[in-house]
Design a protein around this motif. Sequence first.
Motif, PDB file in Angstrom:
ATOM      1  N   ALA A 154       0.808  -1.023   0.052  1.00 42.97           N
ATOM      2  CA  ALA A 154       0.073   0.058  -0.201  1.00 42.97           C
ATOM      3  C   ALA A 154       0.893   1.270  -0.079  1.00 42.97           C
ATOM      4  O   ALA A 154       0.624   2.159  -0.749  1.00 42.97           O
ATOM      5  CB  ALA A 154      -0.947  -0.026   1.026  1.00 42.97           C
ATOM      6  N   ILE A 235      -5.360  -2.723   5.549  1.00 40.83           N
ATOM      7  CA  ILE A 235      -5.249  -2.697   4.024  1.00 40.83           C
ATOM      8  C   ILE A 235      -6.231  -3.773   3.369  1.00 40.83           C
ATOM      9  O   ILE A 235      -6.145  -4.965   3.538  1.00 40.83           O
ATOM     10  CB  ILE A 235      -3.774  -2.672   3.557  1.00 40.83           C
ATOM     11  CG1 ILE A 235      -2.728  -2.048   4.172  1.00 40.83           C
ATOM     12  CG2 ILE A 235      -3.761  -2.638   2.077  1.00 40.83           C
ATOM     13  CD1 ILE A 235      -3.131  -0.455   4.022  1.00 40.83           C
ATOM     14  N   ARG A 236      -7.027  -3.502   2.796  1.00 35.76           N
ATOM     15  CA  ARG A 236      -8.166  -4.575   2.069  1.00 35.76           C
ATOM     16  C   ARG A 236      -7.974  -4.296   0.496  1.00 35.76           C
ATOM     17  O   ARG A 236      -7.819  -3.443   0.010  1.00 35.76           O
ATOM     18  CB  ARG A 236      -9.327  -4.140   2.475  1.00 35.76           C
ATOM     19  CG  ARG A 236      -9.865  -4.332   3.916  1.00 35.76           C
ATOM     20  CD  ARG A 236     -11.049  -4.154   4.302  1.00 35.76           C
ATOM     21  NE  ARG A 236     -11.159  -3.687   5.630  1.00 35.76           N
ATOM     22  CZ  ARG A 236     -12.248  -3.106   6.228  1.00 35.76           C
ATOM     23  NH1 ARG A 236     -13.482  -3.134   5.518  1.00 35.76           N
ATOM     24  NH2 ARG A 236     -12.344  -2.688   7.471  1.00 35.76           N
ATOM     25  N   ALA A 237      -8.213  -5.320  -0.191  1.00 32.42           N
ATOM     26  CA  ALA A 237      -8.082  -5.364  -1.380  1.00 32.42           C
ATOM     27  C   ALA A 237      -8.556  -6.591  -1.988  1.00 32.42           C
ATOM     28  O   ALA A 237      -9.167  -7.760  -1.188  1.00 32.42           O
ATOM     29  CB  ALA A 237      -6.677  -5.547  -2.069  1.00 32.42           C
ATOM     30  N   PHE A 238      -9.193  -6.817  -3.275  1.00 36.18           N
ATOM     31  CA  PHE A 238      -9.735  -7.991  -3.645  1.00 36.18           C
ATOM     32  C   PHE A 238      -8.833  -9.375  -3.796  1.00 36.18           C
ATOM     33  O   PHE A 238      -7.660  -8.970  -3.629  1.00 36.18           O
ATOM     34  CB  PHE A 238     -10.019  -7.751  -5.370  1.00 36.18           C
ATOM     35  CG  PHE A 238     -11.294  -6.902  -5.681  1.00 36.18           C
ATOM     36  CD1 PHE A 238     -12.255  -6.596  -4.614  1.00 36.18           C
ATOM     37  CD2 PHE A 238     -11.212  -5.908  -6.749  1.00 36.18           C
ATOM     38  CE1 PHE A 238     -13.169  -5.676  -4.993  1.00 36.18           C
ATOM     39  CE2 PHE A 238     -12.312  -5.110  -6.917  1.00 36.18           C
ATOM     40  CZ  PHE A 238     -13.078  -5.211  -6.189  1.00 36.18           C
TER      41      PHE A 238
END
Lengths: 268, 319, 238
Positions: A154, A235-238
């Motif tokens: 990130a 931290i988020r994501a697909f």
Amino acid sequence: MHVHFLDPYRPRPSLIHALDPRVKLALALAFILAVALTPIAAWPVYVLLAALLLSVVLLSELGVGHVLKRSALALPFVLAAIPILVTAPGATLWEATLAGLSLRLTDAGLARFGSIVLKSWLSVQMAIVLAASTTFPQLLLAMRALRVPRLLVAIFGLMWRYLFVLVDEALRLLRARAARSAAPTRPIAGARPGGSVAWRARVAGGMAGNLLIRSFDRGERIYAAMAARGYDGEIRAFPMPPIPAGQRLALIGGLVLLALLVGLGHLL
Amino acid sequence: MHYSPAPLHIPDGFLSVVVAVILWIVSLAGLGYALKRVNQDLGERQAPLMGVLAAAIFAGQMLNFTVAGGTSGHLLGAALATILLGPWAAIVVMVCVVSVQALIFQDGGLLALGANIFNMAIVGVAVSYFAYQTIRKFAGNQRWGLLVGGFAAAWLSVVVAALATALELAVSGTSPANVAVPAMGLIHMLIGVGEGLITIGALLFVRAARPELLGRSAASGRAGRAVWAIGLVIALVLAVLSPLASAHPDGLEWFAEQQGFIDRAQSPLYDLIPDYAFPGISDPALATIVAGVLGTLLVFMVALGIAVNRRRRSTSTPG
Amino acid sequence: MDTGPFVQIEHLSFSYGNGHQALRDVSLHIHRGEKVALVGPNGAGKSTLMLHLNGILRPTTGVVRIGGLPVEEKTLGRVRAWVGLVFQDPDDQLFSPTVFDDVAFGPIYQGLPEREVRARVAAALAHVHMAEYAPRVSHHLSVGEKKRIAIATVLAMEPELLALDEPTAGLDPRARRGLITLLCSLPQTMLISTHDLRMVAELLPRTVVMDGGRIVADRPTAEVLADAAFLEAHGLEL
């Protein structure tokens, strides 16, 4: 001004560009590792590695010239390896006396120097192909796949985004400095245009300080913008899409080929 | 203005695999701890602040100034980052800067990245922190402390990083210590002066515009003292080791040979299979020629494939 | 659903850490569907007030309620989904590597599944007429394009209230016209902080004037704009 001069990415309709970034990063790193693991003076293997590299450069459609031109960047460091030519113990190839210093070029020195330069050159070209054929967001995905911590990925993403903004800010500062630093129309006795080196360094430092202060404030504003959309520090994501079977095969094939080449190098 | 490479970034090919891997491990450990500490200090703000400040140091490196005869100096930034952000955030920021330089601009190699991170982000920051904090302690809050401390931190960070680089090259068997250490050391004693002046310029600007930013740099507690001590030890070890290494280059040579089993011309296997060069070919020159023919064939086939593919593309899309 | 005002600010005062008091006893109600202008000279406290709407800043004294909920730690998630805050500098708002990542950021943090996020991004980008920009890198866009995408980043969260800080600042006439047309087409409740009084006249029936951290007027836009002496007294110009 749609392609930023700093962005090394060059879009092409090539196979290398189409390769999954995770496979591409893994193979590029494996190639560089293989080059490093190949012993000194294993010339046949260097030739094969070079052929492999040239094939990749051709396939990437980036142009051999483009890659060669960029690869000159690593050239100055070759200076560091030059002494090895005359200090490595081995059979004398050529002798000379330079300013009272007797220099002895040895076969081992030449082999070591040639190998180091060649290895460096092969590695840097592969790194150039990787950067020129992969967008940075794709590289970020590949880093995640290689288990780089999410927080670091990130930070890299944010750094990349604001690199251009801040470099443009730095350019504006430089332009403003250039606009104000005119040479005197008549030389003034005892005065040097542009001030002393120390003064110039301090002016540049002042600009850097200015840039950093603005960045502190910008960091706070970006944090506010992130928080306003629900950011909570995690931290988020697909989830990552799977690597297609064909590309998986290419990855395994590439790794096996490189391992064979390294093995061959040690057999020579 | 363009992107100009700095002489401290080691490209791939110059370090032995063992040296590169060891320094990767040390660097990753340092980075992991620094990330944790920054998270404690900044929490949710960590990602945006670190990202933007890394970009700022990167951009700051482009602000060059003319020295003489067409050469120019520019900032490296480890000391400035340490003084303004404290050691942990400075490590994170410098790791990002050095990594992006390697990944995007090929300034420094990818296998050598661990070593470059070690030299510029870990050693550079620790030594800066040691120098700056020591001088600030004597000077209190006076202006001269900021200036002398800033200059010393910047100068030392560059020189010590250069010495570390030279020693790594020597241990890798790439450059003899008695040449590399004095050469790298002397060049960077000069470059360090530029770094010192530019760092002072930046600190004076910050002091005038936002003095409160200068108060944050001291890391708290035991870990802060540990960084100070590590900086001191690194500076001392390199100060002792460097002259020693250049006086007795054989010592490092021995070191290089000990771990050089991987990149030595003769591998142990060579003794086992003495006359076996290329599968079925015993003459090394012949082997190279065979490899050349094979390689040429491969490249030729790839070029042919691309040409055919291009023609197909251009006929399928008229105009 | 509660029937009271959607935004309910009561006696809000706020001081920054350095002692500067930015807001003094501000009270403001905004009902669902209202379109309100927030005008006043620089430093009047407009941006500070906007940052209170979804809890980026918290009141020193006073209360902010959104949709009936007081803005506090445990309501932040819901409040931030209701209030779409668009910052003045789109370079602050667009912090992701690509346009898609930026528009998807809010929905991802709302905890929506990937399919729903993709649908939201597509819809939001289509709404601001930037559907084909999803894979682009934000840095290479024009200011007008960035402003539209900044709006899409909050539309994707399907907010009830759009709070926009200087949406037309820095735009050339054509991009400004396009943006005003876009704002006209959006059904949400709106609070727009701006110096662009011609846009206010065209778009926003109610005007709140701030000066020195206080609200000095809260009247129909036509009345405020007709009072030349009042406008001049607060550094405003049509």
